[in-house]
Motif scaffolding. Sequence first.
Motif, mmCIF file in Angstrom:
data_model
loop_
_atom_site.group_PDB
_atom_site.id
_atom_site.type_symbol
_atom_site.label_atom_id
_atom_site.label_comp_id
_atom_site.label_asym_id
_atom_site.label_seq_id
_atom_site.Cartn_x
_atom_site.Cartn_y
_atom_site.Cartn_z
ATOM 1 N N ARG A 261 -30.399 -24.339 -1.953
ATOM 2 C CA ARG A 261 -29.237 -24.497 -1.072
ATOM 3 C C ARG A 261 -27.935 -24.399 -1.866
ATOM 4 O O ARG A 261 -27.842 -24.887 -3.005
ATOM 5 C CB ARG A 261 -29.300 -25.821 -0.324
ATOM 6 N N LEU A 262 -26.964 -23.754 -1.272
ATOM 7 C CA LEU A 262 -25.646 -23.702 -1.884
ATOM 8 C C LEU A 262 -25.059 -25.104 -1.908
ATOM 9 O O LEU A 262 -25.075 -25.812 -0.908
ATOM 10 C CB LEU A 262 -24.722 -22.760 -1.106
ATOM 11 N N LEU B 93 -30.848 -19.592 1.855
ATOM 12 C CA LEU B 93 -30.194 -19.543 3.156
ATOM 13 C C LEU B 93 -28.970 -20.439 3.125
ATOM 14 O O LEU B 93 -28.980 -21.497 2.485
ATOM 15 C CB LEU B 93 -31.141 -20.019 4.263
ATOM 16 N N ALA B 94 -27.920 -20.019 3.806
ATOM 17 C CA ALA B 94 -26.710 -20.836 3.900
ATOM 18 C C ALA B 94 -26.170 -20.777 5.315
ATOM 19 O O ALA B 94 -26.416 -19.825 6.055
ATOM 20 C CB ALA B 94 -25.660 -20.346 2.899
ATOM 21 N N VAL C 142 -25.973 -24.030 -7.020
ATOM 22 C CA VAL C 142 -27.071 -24.324 -6.099
ATOM 23 C C VAL C 142 -27.848 -25.529 -6.589
ATOM 24 O O VAL C 142 -27.777 -25.914 -7.762
ATOM 25 C CB VAL C 142 -28.033 -23.113 -5.956
ATOM 26 N N SER C 143 -28.595 -26.127 -5.672
ATOM 27 C CA SER C 143 -29.512 -27.221 -6.016
ATOM 28 C C SER C 143 -30.838 -26.996 -5.315
ATOM 29 O O SER C 143 -30.960 -26.137 -4.443
ATOM 30 C CB SER C 143 -28.903 -28.578 -5.636
ATOM 31 N N LEU C 144 -31.831 -27.750 -5.706
ATOM 32 C CA LEU C 144 -33.195 -27.582 -5.212
ATOM 33 C C LEU C 144 -33.552 -28.651 -4.194
ATOM 34 O O LEU C 144 -33.248 -29.833 -4.375
ATOM 35 C CB LEU C 144 -34.190 -27.641 -6.374
ATOM 36 N N ALA D 12 -26.027 -22.800 -11.793
ATOM 37 C CA ALA D 12 -25.175 -21.687 -11.376
ATOM 38 C C ALA D 12 -25.977 -20.393 -11.478
ATOM 39 O O ALA D 12 -26.572 -20.103 -12.519
ATOM 40 C CB ALA D 12 -23.926 -21.606 -12.249
ATOM 41 N N LEU D 13 -26.031 -19.619 -10.376
ATOM 42 C CA LEU D 13 -26.783 -18.363 -10.351
ATOM 43 C C LEU D 13 -25.912 -17.250 -9.796
ATOM 44 O O LEU D 13 -25.024 -17.470 -8.969
ATOM 45 C CB LEU D 13 -28.037 -18.513 -9.489
#
Length: 344
Positions: free
Chosen positions: A272-273, A308-309, A323-325, A280-281
Amino acid sequence: MSDLLPIHARGVTRRYDGRAVVDQATLTLQPGKITALLGQSGAGKSTLLRLFAGLEPIDAGEIRHGDTTVSTMSKHVPAEERRIGLIFQDFALFPHLNAIDNVGFGLSDQSKSKRRETARHWLDRLGLSHRAKAYPHELSGGEQQRVSIARALAAKPVAILMDEPFSGLDVTLKSAVRSLALAAVAEAGIPALLVSHDASEAMRAADRIAVMKDGVILQEDTPEALYLSPVNMAVARALGSLRSVRRGALPESWRAQLPEADGYCLRPEAVRLDGTGDTALEVIKAQRTSSLIEIELKLTETESLHALAIGPFCPAPGDTVRVSLSPEFAFAQRQTDLSDNSVS
């Protein structure tokens, strides 16, 4: 046989030319519940439906309606004695009868006035009272399917079995027709089986889902439980898209949140953003699809992630995003599965 009883299949097998197309299947259809049978073409879904209906004999196991046995290797109650409503993709309406007469056709035990009263009730319940005098060729596909469902319910069946009933409908109408039709089926209070190859349809429509592959029921549970706790990758893939990644390709902070494994399959929701995210990707591509933004993120030179955002911001290729998981959407994967890095 009494109404409003469950229908049980226990260890049911059906063979064609020595090959088990249904292999020791166990499934219970509960009254008032819609059970979806989900799988790709050739999984054995339609064959299992036909076994429930009595259209074919079984080669092993048993099928019971309540406590009454209707199928074993030595006993076979024919379909016409099971009082099961069948609904298929092709509608099967009588072209020379209008909608109200199609619905009332099987009600020969009722007087003419009672038959029309019953037919009108079900046409009204399916939103078709204004089309009672229309003939099949004057009806849209969605209207024809609702007439077909009204006809099945009017006969007061002990169960409804539906084989891809909405797959032939226009995509813009499918959702509304499906919601109206399945609400009527659920309100009838009888067991209902919906055969589908569409995971989204099964998730939206069913109280429970049984995932089938190569004749075997892999797992049966609520949509929520299947989506979040699949017993294997085949079930996980059947419920939605996944992306395979090696353990070593994931950021260290993400690996710490996951169980030890050779690799993982991640749903798009797993990434997720997050403006305060720990990783950072680089964005490879991003595409808005109505309310959702689908984003491809570079993980390594050979591996990427799908995210998805929601919102007004759509990143551009080359942008860097944080982003995070969400680990609940990541599933441990065996080494033998890691060669498949495609979205399925």
